[in-house]
Design a protein around this motif. Structure first.
Motif, PDB file in Angstrom:
ATOM      1  N   ASN A   1       2.880  -6.709   8.030  1.00 47.49           N
ATOM      2  CA  ASN A   1       2.721  -7.564   6.846  1.00 47.49           C
ATOM      3  C   ASN A   1       1.684  -7.018   5.877  1.00 47.49           C
ATOM      4  O   ASN A   1       1.667  -7.415   4.708  1.00 47.49           O
ATOM      5  N   LYS A   2       0.802  -6.112   6.341  1.00 49.31           N
ATOM      6  CA  LYS A   2      -0.178  -5.500   5.445  1.00 49.31           C
ATOM      7  C   LYS A   2       0.450  -4.362   4.630  1.00 49.31           C
ATOM      8  O   LYS A   2      -0.104  -3.971   3.600  1.00 49.31           O
ATOM      9  N   ILE A   3       1.569  -3.837   5.109  1.00 49.40           N
ATOM     10  CA  ILE A   3       2.225  -2.733   4.394  1.00 49.40           C
ATOM     11  C   ILE A   3       3.279  -3.266   3.429  1.00 49.40           C
ATOM     12  O   ILE A   3       3.334  -2.878   2.248  1.00 49.40           O
TER      13      ILE A   3
ATOM     14  N   ASP B   1       0.857  -1.189   0.000  1.00 45.42           N
ATOM     15  CA  ASP B   1       0.000   0.000   0.000  1.00 45.42           C
ATOM     16  C   ASP B   1       0.890   1.235   0.000  1.00 45.42           C
ATOM     17  O   ASP B   1       1.414   1.656   1.031  1.00 45.42           O
ATOM     18  N   GLU B   2       1.070   1.796  -1.185  1.00 45.02           N
ATOM     19  CA  GLU B   2       1.962   2.953  -1.306  1.00 45.02           C
ATOM     20  C   GLU B   2       1.318   4.230  -0.772  1.00 45.02           C
ATOM     21  O   GLU B   2       2.002   5.209  -0.506  1.00 45.02           O
ATOM     22  N   GLN B   3      -0.016   4.253  -0.651  1.00 40.53           N
ATOM     23  CA  GLN B   3      -0.683   5.447  -0.138  1.00 40.53           C
ATOM     24  C   GLN B   3      -0.333   5.696   1.322  1.00 40.53           C
ATOM     25  O   GLN B   3      -0.363   6.840   1.788  1.00 40.53           O
ATOM     26  N   LYS B   4      -0.001   4.630   2.047  1.00 39.44           N
ATOM     27  CA  LYS B   4       0.353   4.798   3.444  1.00 39.44           C
ATOM     28  C   LYS B   4       1.660   5.591   3.589  1.00 39.44           C
ATOM     29  O   LYS B   4       1.908   6.216   4.613  1.00 39.44           O
ATOM     30  N   LEU B   5       2.501   5.541   2.554  1.00 34.59           N
ATOM     31  CA  LEU B   5       3.792   6.227   2.617  1.00 34.59           C
ATOM     32  C   LEU B   5       3.623   7.747   2.593  1.00 34.59           C
ATOM     33  O   LEU B   5       4.539   8.472   2.990  1.00 34.59           O
ATOM     34  N   GLN B   6       2.491   8.204   2.097  1.00 35.08           N
ATOM     35  CA  GLN B   6       2.271   9.648   2.042  1.00 35.08           C
ATOM     36  C   GLN B   6       2.030  10.236   3.444  1.00 35.08           C
ATOM     37  O   GLN B   6       2.301  11.407   3.670  1.00 35.08           O
ATOM     38  N   GLN B   7       1.551   9.437   4.348  1.00 37.77           N
ATOM     39  CA  GLN B   7       1.320   9.877   5.718  1.00 37.77           C
ATOM     40  C   GLN B   7       2.562   9.523   6.551  1.00 37.77           C
ATOM     41  O   GLN B   7       2.616   8.496   7.234  1.00 37.77           O
ATOM     42  N   VAL B   8       3.567  10.359   6.482  1.00 41.02           N
ATOM     43  CA  VAL B   8       4.852  10.056   7.106  1.00 41.02           C
ATOM     44  C   VAL B   8       4.738  10.065   8.620  1.00 41.02           C
ATOM     45  O   VAL B   8       5.298   9.202   9.311  1.00 41.02           O
ATOM     46  N   ASP B   9       3.989  11.016   9.159  1.00 43.85           N
ATOM     47  CA  ASP B   9       3.906  11.140  10.614  1.00 43.85           C
ATOM     48  C   ASP B   9       3.166   9.971  11.260  1.00 43.85           C
ATOM     49  O   ASP B   9       3.434   9.630  12.416  1.00 43.85           O
ATOM     50  N   CYS B  10       2.274   9.352  10.537  1.00 39.53           N
ATOM     51  CA  CYS B  10       1.485   8.253  11.103  1.00 39.53           C
ATOM     52  C   CYS B  10       1.958   6.887  10.634  1.00 39.53           C
ATOM     53  O   CYS B  10       1.289   5.868  10.898  1.00 39.53           O
TER      54      CYS B  10
END
Length: 527
Positions: A39-41, A18-27
């Motif tokens: 394992n989900k990332i 899930d590359e969209q998670k990388l946009q939220q750096v602080d979280c």
């Protein structure tokens, strides 16, 4: 997106789900709280395990220096090149530039990638399957030690502690050997004193005593393996007429036991010296070439370690070992010492006393460079030491020849000495110094000298003799009255002749009276 993750056990290639998670750096850290969330990332795509610690050290060293190692290049060609359209997330931007140039892969390095790497490292045991945690920790510890040694240019073979202990033990063995040999010679000297004068070598002496035992056994003992033929014959001859006293068998057994100790310690000392030479050539080859094994080992021992010696300047290396003399000279404001332990080096030893200070200064400067090269350099050869030693030997020859050149002139030609000619002066014996008694008495000698003087004075006095009153009056009468008769002139001449002898006698008496007083009757002398 693919992620390149380096571990102590090998290289891991992860696939970002899930590359969209990388946009939220602080979280992003919240997504790696548990292995299930992690394992989900990301998902493990490939893991290349290192074969041994050497391969791991080579890979880690290449990563530290920003180079592309062989194992990493092989993994990237095998896995990432198949998906060339995917971006590769890496930790080091410099390494990304090298990968882009050599493999033509697009690499990404950003704060989001750094946070992703932190999360993978936190859940590494759950993400990398088939690798026990105990093995990962063991390989991490081994790699950490190896990498720290590499960074410090430290090798387990280059342990200078062994040299410090070896040279200290060697000095202690020398002292003990001297004491043991002295006891052995004095002890056995009561029984066979002539043997100590015939055999001067200590080891040969102890071996001979060990083989002979009681001196009565010399005639039946074969010493050809230990001594030359003429020395053996001399020993056997001395045993027959020896002045030594008789000793008991118990004394002989104790002496033989002492000889065994001396022989064993001598053999161990030779073995230790060989060990020290090998260690010095392995740890400090350039230092060994410059000053020798023993002097180099003593310098290292005095400084504490090879690294401490490398930190010393050349002036300190020159007087290392002469600290007591240095501080005494500084306190009394006298000349400081020119050399310390370096005095025992072969280059200083073969120099004349006039040039020892110059050579020790130059040798200390080159030795300081050699020590730094050995302690901090990567090469283990002795080329630098050989080159610098050749320069010092050339300089030494120049200094030695300089004293033989002419002071005046061009200074290039050697001074020519005159041919020696033997001149023998034959001295004749002078008998005048045999006796201090004068041949002529002093009183008589003085009289003779005084008698010689009046003759000279008499001639001068007669020339400058002043006329008497009678003469002056008569001469005046002659000048005034020229018409006098010849009879008056004859009378004046007779009168003058009568006066002159009297004056001569009085003059002689006056001169001789200076040396010896005497009385003289003037009237009688005239008669």
């Amino acid at each position: 997106m693919l992620v390149l993750f380096e571990t102590a056990a090998g290289y891991a290639i992860f696939k970002v789900l899930d590359e969209q998670k990388l946009q939220q750096v602080d979280c992003l850290w919240k997504e790696f709280e548990t292995p299930e969330k992690a394992n989900k990332i990301v998902k493990l795509k490939h893991f290349e395990k290192f074969q041994d610690t050497t391969e791991a050290l080579a890979a880690a060293t290449a990563l530290v220096e920003g180079k592309l190692g062989k194992s990493l290049k092989k993994v990237l060609k095998k896995v990432v090149a198949k998906e060339a359209h995917e971006q590769l997330a890496i930790t080091d931007a410099k390494l990304g530039g090298v990968i882009r140039e050599k493999l033509n892969l697009s690499c990404v390095h950003s704060p989001a990638v750094a946070e992703l790497m932190r999360g993978i490292r936190n859940q590494m045991e759950g993400l990398i399957t088939g690798l026990p945690p105990r093995e990962i920790s063991a390989m991490s510890l081994g790699l950490a030690h190896s990498l720290s040694r590499y960074k410090l240019k430290f090798s387990p073979d280059k342990v200078d502690t062994m040299i410090v202990q070896a040279i200290s033990l060697l000095d202690d063995l020398d002292k003990e050997l001297n004491n043991y040999i002295m006891r052995c010679r004095e002890w056995y000297g009561w029984h066979f004193p002539e043997l100590g004068k015939i055999i001067t070598d200590n080891l040969a002496y102890c071996k001979s005593v060990r083989k002979i035992g009681d001196r009565t056994n010399v005639a039946s003992t074969d010493l050809s393996e230990l001594l030359p033929e003429e020395v053996e014959a001399e020993v056997k001859l001395a045993a027959e007429i020896s002045m030594g006293t008789e000793v008991s068998e118990e004394d002989i057994s104790n002496i033989l036991h002492l000889c065994d100790q001396v022989i064993e310690i001598s053999e161990y000392r030779a073995q230790l010296y060989d060990y020290l030479k090998n260690r010095m050539m392995a740890i400090a080859p350039n230092l060994t070439v410059m000053v020798g094994e023993l002097v180099g080992a003593r310098l290292i021992s005095h400084a504490g370690s090879l690294l401490n010696l490398a930190k010393h300047p050349a002036s300190t290396v020159q007087i290392l070992g002469a600290e007591k003399a240095l501080f005494r000279a500084l306190k009394t404001r006298r000349d400081t010492p020119k050399y310390g332990l370096i005095y025992h080096a072969s280059l200083v030893g073969q120099t004349t006393a006039k040039n020892k200070g110059k050579i020790s200064r130059m040798l200390a400067a080159k030795t300081a460079l050699a020590v730094r090269y050995d302690a901090l350099g990567e090469d283990t050869n002795a080329e630098m030491g050989v080159e610098n030693r050749a320069k010092l030997e050339a300089r030494l020859r120049h200094l030695e020849e300089k004293g033989m050149r002419r002071i005046s002139g061009s200074g290039k030609a050697l001074a020519r000495t005159d041919k020696y000619q033997h001149k023998s002066d034959i001295k004749v014996y002078d008998p005048s110094g045999d006796s201090t008694i004068p041949t002529v008495s002093r009183k008589r000698k003085m009289e003779e000298e005084e008698e010689d003087k009046p003759v000279e004075i008499k001639a001068k006095k007669i020339k400058t003799e002043t006329p008497t009153e009678g003469e002056t009056t008569e001469k005046g009468k002659k000048k005034k009255k020229k018409e006098k008769k010849h009879e008056e002139e004859a009378e004046a001449e007779e009168e003058e002749a009568a006066v002159n002898p009297t004056e001569e006698v009085t003059l002689l008496l006056y001169i001789s009276s200076e040396s010896r007083p005497m009385s003289f009757n003037h009237g009688a002398g005239v008669e």
